[in-house]
Design a protein around this motif. Sequence first.
Motif, mmCIF file in Angstrom:
data_model
loop_
_atom_site.group_PDB
_atom_site.id
_atom_site.type_symbol
_atom_site.label_atom_id
_atom_site.label_comp_id
_atom_site.label_asym_id
_atom_site.label_seq_id
_atom_site.Cartn_x
_atom_site.Cartn_y
_atom_site.Cartn_z
ATOM 1 N N UNK A 176 40.410 -56.813 27.766
ATOM 2 C CA UNK A 176 41.134 -56.093 28.821
ATOM 3 C C UNK A 176 40.635 -54.656 28.900
ATOM 4 N N UNK A 177 40.520 -54.006 27.742
ATOM 5 C CA UNK A 177 40.067 -52.616 27.732
ATOM 6 C C UNK A 177 38.637 -52.501 28.260
ATOM 7 N N UNK A 178 37.793 -53.465 27.911
ATOM 8 C CA UNK A 178 36.393 -53.423 28.360
ATOM 9 C C UNK A 178 36.280 -53.528 29.875
ATOM 10 N N UNK A 179 37.244 -54.185 30.512
ATOM 11 C CA UNK A 179 37.203 -54.353 31.965
ATOM 12 C C UNK A 179 37.724 -53.129 32.709
ATOM 13 N N UNK A 180 38.350 -52.194 31.999
ATOM 14 C CA UNK A 180 38.868 -50.984 32.637
ATOM 15 C C UNK A 180 37.719 -50.033 32.973
ATOM 16 N N UNK A 181 37.996 -49.052 33.820
ATOM 17 C CA UNK A 181 36.995 -48.063 34.175
ATOM 18 C C UNK A 181 36.635 -47.185 32.989
ATOM 19 N N UNK A 182 35.510 -46.494 33.056
ATOM 20 C CA UNK A 182 35.056 -45.690 31.922
ATOM 21 C C UNK A 182 36.045 -44.607 31.516
ATOM 22 N N UNK A 183 36.694 -43.967 32.490
ATOM 23 C CA UNK A 183 37.678 -42.943 32.146
ATOM 24 C C UNK A 183 38.929 -43.575 31.545
ATOM 25 N N UNK A 184 39.360 -44.705 32.129
ATOM 26 C CA UNK A 184 40.557 -45.390 31.618
ATOM 27 C C UNK A 184 40.357 -45.825 30.180
ATOM 28 N N UNK A 185 39.131 -46.248 29.847
ATOM 29 C CA UNK A 185 38.873 -46.664 28.466
ATOM 30 C C UNK A 185 39.052 -45.497 27.494
ATOM 31 N N UNK A 186 38.926 -44.269 28.019
ATOM 32 C CA UNK A 186 39.135 -43.075 27.193
ATOM 33 C C UNK A 186 40.583 -42.583 27.269
ATOM 34 N N UNK A 187 41.426 -43.320 28.027
ATOM 35 C CA UNK A 187 42.829 -42.927 28.142
ATOM 36 C C UNK A 187 43.096 -41.934 29.248
ATOM 37 N N UNK A 188 42.257 -41.903 30.269
ATOM 38 C CA UNK A 188 42.451 -40.989 31.400
ATOM 39 C C UNK A 188 42.430 -41.811 32.688
ATOM 40 N N UNK A 189 43.480 -41.684 33.504
ATOM 41 C CA UNK A 189 43.573 -42.392 34.780
ATOM 42 C C UNK A 189 44.012 -41.386 35.844
ATOM 43 N N UNK A 190 43.373 -41.434 37.005
ATOM 44 C CA UNK A 190 43.671 -40.506 38.104
ATOM 45 C C UNK A 190 43.538 -39.063 37.645
ATOM 46 N N UNK A 191 42.620 -38.836 36.713
ATOM 47 C CA UNK A 191 42.381 -37.485 36.227
ATOM 48 C C UNK A 191 43.425 -36.964 35.269
ATOM 49 N N UNK A 192 44.349 -37.827 34.830
ATOM 50 C CA UNK A 192 45.418 -37.382 33.939
ATOM 51 C C UNK A 192 45.398 -38.211 32.660
ATOM 52 N N UNK A 193 45.628 -37.588 31.512
ATOM 53 C CA UNK A 193 45.673 -38.356 30.271
ATOM 54 C C UNK A 193 46.880 -39.288 30.247
ATOM 55 N N UNK A 194 46.664 -40.481 29.726
ATOM 56 C CA UNK A 194 47.739 -41.465 29.602
ATOM 57 C C UNK A 194 48.502 -41.199 28.297
ATOM 58 N N UNK A 195 49.837 -41.249 28.315
ATOM 59 C CA UNK A 195 50.598 -41.009 27.078
ATOM 60 C C UNK A 195 50.215 -42.003 25.979
ATOM 61 N N UNK A 196 50.440 -41.631 24.754
ATOM 62 C CA UNK A 196 50.216 -42.548 23.634
ATOM 63 C C UNK A 196 51.081 -43.788 23.839
ATOM 64 N N UNK A 197 50.430 -44.955 23.805
ATOM 65 C CA UNK A 197 51.166 -46.183 24.069
ATOM 66 C C UNK A 197 51.458 -46.411 25.532
ATOM 67 N N UNK A 198 50.838 -45.603 26.400
ATOM 68 C CA UNK A 198 51.039 -45.752 27.830
ATOM 69 C C UNK A 198 52.432 -45.342 28.269
ATOM 70 N N UNK A 199 52.756 -45.668 29.508
ATOM 71 C CA UNK A 199 54.073 -45.319 30.038
ATOM 72 C C UNK A 199 55.188 -46.054 29.287
ATOM 73 N N UNK A 200 54.886 -47.253 28.820
ATOM 74 C CA UNK A 200 55.890 -47.981 28.036
ATOM 75 C C UNK A 200 56.182 -47.244 26.738
ATOM 76 N N UNK A 201 55.149 -46.712 26.095
ATOM 77 C CA UNK A 201 55.358 -45.942 24.876
ATOM 78 C C UNK A 201 56.161 -44.686 25.136
ATOM 79 N N UNK A 202 55.871 -44.020 26.252
ATOM 80 C CA UNK A 202 56.639 -42.830 26.621
ATOM 81 C C UNK A 202 58.109 -43.184 26.836
ATOM 82 N N UNK A 203 58.359 -44.319 27.492
ATOM 83 C CA UNK A 203 59.737 -44.757 27.730
ATOM 84 C C UNK A 203 60.460 -45.028 26.413
ATOM 85 N N UNK A 204 59.766 -45.666 25.494
ATOM 86 C CA UNK A 204 60.379 -45.949 24.197
ATOM 87 C C UNK A 204 60.758 -44.666 23.468
ATOM 88 N N UNK A 205 59.890 -43.679 23.532
ATOM 89 C CA UNK A 205 60.191 -42.408 22.856
ATOM 90 C C UNK A 205 61.365 -41.701 23.518
#
Length: 325
Positions: A164-193
Amino acid sequence: MRPSHRGALPTTLAALILSVLAGCSGTHHGSAVAPAAPAAAPGSPDRRPADDPATWTLPLMRYLPTDAQARTIGRARETLTRDCARRYGITLTPEPELPPLGPKNVMDWRYGIHDRGLTARRGYQVDDAQQARYDAALRARGKLPRPSPDTSVVVSGTRLPPDVLAAAGPEARKGVVAGKPVPDGGCAGEAQRTLGTATQGVSPFVARLMTASYPRSMEEPDVRRVFARWSGCMRERGFRYAAPMDANDDPAFRPGPRGVTREEIATAVADLDCRAAHRVAEVWHTAETRLQNDVVAREAATLAAERRALDRTLATARRVVEGKS
């Protein structure tokens, strides 16, 4: 799905307990359930219809969310995750809930079968119409579009299966989408916190205690005695099982293409008759209640802290669901 030797633990609450315990199982498949009844205070009489274990409680249940509360926490988690995803230009559509399947709540099948009408039709299996509705909903859910790899990164972060990760874009694989860093664990991880829980309010500590008391209760002298009486009753009817869940878990009665056999129904009806004759579920539940009361007294400080943590999570979840966060 059917009751099992580990005690039936259906969703919403029970499936969460099972996921927390990572590998313990109480039913053959997951299922949706109605809200659990509030637990009685330790040492208080348990006023309940003797023939409906779904209305019974156990002392440790007061330290777990009810099914209704777990759903509130789940809705809050979905809301927070969806709001977070919008920051990345992504609109999430929640999957439709699956219809109920199997036991009504965490107590319904904990001590085995008890519904005479269902047993006479289905032996140890779930209601066939209920199973059909569940299977149809599961098939419909399976036809829904899959999220894109980049969306998966936004929702869950970069700790995804390698393909799944390999199929993502090069920036997304680094944890950046739409020019913004993705939270640790993604949005689901942010919600849990934000909610203060990764398990919809189910404490791993309480879940372990809740699960551990079940096999321990079967070793209690009064439970062993009532099992022996049940076994003798079954033997008189031509069935040889040492304990009630041995009949329930007989491999011959697993769901399969043959459907429910006459042998299974005959065994289950005899099982139910012998349970009723010797009040197996009542004796068993009384023993487990006694064991859990001892645990509650011994672990009072830790359990009180777990309850406070759950109450904080519930307060946050309610604010989110009500749009007051």
